[in-house]
Design an enzyme around this catalytic site. Structure first.
Site, mmCIF file in Angstrom:
data_model
loop_
_atom_site.group_PDB
_atom_site.id
_atom_site.type_symbol
_atom_site.label_atom_id
_atom_site.label_comp_id
_atom_site.label_asym_id
_atom_site.label_seq_id
_atom_site.Cartn_x
_atom_site.Cartn_y
_atom_site.Cartn_z
ATOM 1 N N TYR A 236 -37.152 -28.623 -19.252
ATOM 2 C CA TYR A 236 -38.514 -28.254 -18.849
ATOM 3 C C TYR A 236 -39.526 -29.364 -19.094
ATOM 4 O O TYR A 236 -40.703 -29.212 -18.768
ATOM 5 C CB TYR A 236 -38.968 -26.970 -19.554
ATOM 6 C CG TYR A 236 -38.727 -26.937 -21.044
ATOM 7 C CD1 TYR A 236 -39.576 -27.595 -21.928
ATOM 8 C CD2 TYR A 236 -37.644 -26.240 -21.560
ATOM 9 C CE1 TYR A 236 -39.356 -27.564 -23.284
ATOM 10 C CE2 TYR A 236 -37.405 -26.201 -22.924
ATOM 11 C CZ TYR A 236 -38.265 -26.864 -23.783
ATOM 12 O OH TYR A 236 -38.032 -26.837 -25.135
ATOM 13 N N LYS A 237 -39.088 -30.475 -19.660
ATOM 14 C CA LYS A 237 -39.997 -31.597 -19.877
ATOM 15 C C LYS A 237 -39.953 -32.517 -18.660
ATOM 16 O O LYS A 237 -40.564 -32.238 -17.627
ATOM 17 C CB LYS A 237 -39.619 -32.329 -21.159
ATOM 18 C CG LYS A 237 -39.654 -31.465 -22.420
ATOM 19 C CD LYS A 237 -39.268 -32.270 -23.645
ATOM 20 C CE LYS A 237 -39.084 -31.402 -24.878
ATOM 21 N NZ LYS A 237 -40.307 -30.706 -25.313
ATOM 22 N N ARG A 385 -50.300 -36.393 -29.077
ATOM 23 C CA ARG A 385 -49.289 -37.075 -28.275
ATOM 24 C C ARG A 385 -49.799 -37.230 -26.851
ATOM 25 O O ARG A 385 -50.227 -36.266 -26.216
ATOM 26 C CB ARG A 385 -47.975 -36.292 -28.246
ATOM 27 C CG ARG A 385 -47.202 -36.305 -29.530
ATOM 28 C CD ARG A 385 -45.791 -35.771 -29.353
ATOM 29 N NE ARG A 385 -45.748 -34.529 -28.610
ATOM 30 C CZ ARG A 385 -44.626 -33.859 -28.352
ATOM 31 N NH1 ARG A 385 -43.459 -34.315 -28.769
ATOM 32 N NH2 ARG A 385 -44.666 -32.718 -27.682
#
Length: 410
Positions: A236-237, A385
């Site tokens: 899913y990234k 991030r």
């Protein structure tokens, strides 16, 4: 929405020039646009959906599910875990066919493959892992170690780095059964030396299990060439499979005959529809499957794999390096005066596709950024991030995002 982000004209021009020179810029139009989002910098947590995924899901409902009904299992769905796994392996992992399967979640596959690895090294009592790995990895290993009476050998990496080959060599030995590490550190973004660490573990007689969650689809991988034993990763990234998308597991072919896993389900049996009294595992990678394949959840990642196959991972990696380099450069220019620290290796060859920035006020800043349509993620205790998905992130988004951080700190 609050006030827009106003860029310095010189920074805006630099970002526009980089976007204009980007050979992959046209692929951004393949993704669904999010109204009100000025900079999406969290593709390393959840990738944007593709327009093609929407069409593919509709097609599944209208045709394979809607018209073929139960017949679609025999016609295509039964083979989805291994067929899609082969695609993941070929496009992103450097893995030959028959070694990768799509199933379960990352946590479940970590559980399965950890038990499988330990069974490959009976009599050994130690497992190597690091304190900065993602919680799932640590929690799964702690639970298994407790039930099997194993000793955990912990590595403590540098704050802005990852696990080094030297650190692995220092804690492996004749009792080491398994080394579990992430190819890219989820905090610092450091890219591990996969081949060197794998060789060191093998010299000690241990099996290596690599977590590829932050690596797959963003950096080039060569699992077969690097003699990797086992690997697991989410989709899913950077594979844009969507929330709840299933994970993948890789098992090198040389381990297939000895592979055992603790969740013996009917879909991993040699003949699922024989409804036998006793379990007999399927041959090859299929035995890693347990339950019914998540057919609907597999659909979105196919579109991204097609896109990655078209572009090629070398080009994706080149864009990743360029995006992280620009992020570090702009962070130094805009944020250093606010005592923001770049907590990611400055050598682009040692970085994955995200950059960690640190400041004690970043929890508040992240919440304010979301209100302004700038979406990074916060990692406790003090990190933001900047996630850079190479095919969907523009240089302009980086400029907008870091300028917004400076605004909030100013």
């Amino acid at each position: 929405m609050s006030e827009p982000v106003r860029l310095d004209p010189r920074l805006e021009a630099r970002a526009a020039a980089l976007d204009g020179e980007d050979p992959l810029a046209s692929y951004r139009s393949a993704f669904v646009d999010a109204p009100g989002v000025r900079a999406y910098l969290d593709g390393n947590s959840l990738g944007r959906p593709l327009l093609a995924s929407r069409a593919a899901l509709t097609d599944l409902v209208d045709h394979a599910w809607g018209t073929r009904l139960i017949r679609a299992w025999d016609e295509q769905w039964m083979e989805s875990p291994t067929e899609l796994g082969d695609t993941v392996g070929r496009v992103t992992l450097g893995a030959a066919a028959g070694q990768t399967v799509v199933a379960d979640s990352t946590t479940v596959l970590l559980y399965k493959l950890t038990h499988a690895a330990l069974d490959l090294r009976p009599g050994r009592t130690e497992v190597v892992l690091d304190r900065d790995n993602f919680p799932t990895d640590r929690f799964v290993l702690e639970g298994i170690a407790a039930t099997r009476g194993l000793t955990l050998r912990w590595i403590s990496p540098e704050h802005d780095g990852g696990v080094s080959a030297e650190q692995v060599a220092a804690v492996t030995g004749e009792q080491t059964a398994l080394v579990l590490l992430s190819a890219i550190a989820y905090k610092s973004g450091e890219l591990a030396d996969v081949p060197a660490i794998t060789r060191i573990a093998h010299r000690a007689g241990a099996v290596v299990l690599w977590d590829l969650c932050h690596a797959v689809g963003a950096v080039e991988l060569s699992l077969d060439a690097d003699q990797v034993d086992l690997a697991v990763g989410c989709t899913y990234k950077y594979l844009n499979g969507g929330p709840g998308a299933p994970a993948f597991g890789y098992v090198a072919a040389r381990h297939h005959d000895a592979l055992s896993q603790p969740i013996q389900g009917w879909m991993g049996a040699a003949d699922p529809f024989a409804m036998d009294d006793a379990y007999a595992p399927a041959s090859g990678i299929r035995r890693l499957v347990s339950g019914t394949p998540p057919v609907l959840a597999m659909v979105p990642m196919r579109a991204m794999l097609d896109l990655l196959d078209t572009v090629g991972m070398p080009a994706v990696r080149a864009k990743s390096r360029a995006l992280t380099a620009f992020t570090v450069e702009v962070a130094d220019e805009l944020l250093a005066s606010y005592d923001v620290r770049v907590a990611t290796p400055r050598d682009p060859e040692r970085r994955g596709s995200h950059v960690m920035l640190e400041h004690p006020d970043f929890r508040r800043v992240t919440a304010a950024l979301w209100e302004r349509g700038v979406i990074p993620d916060f990692r406790p205790p003090r990190g933001i991030r900047i996630g850079l998905s190479p095919l969907s992130t523009s240089f302009a988004e980086v400029a907008v995002g870091l300028t917004a951080i400076a605004d909030e700190l100013g």
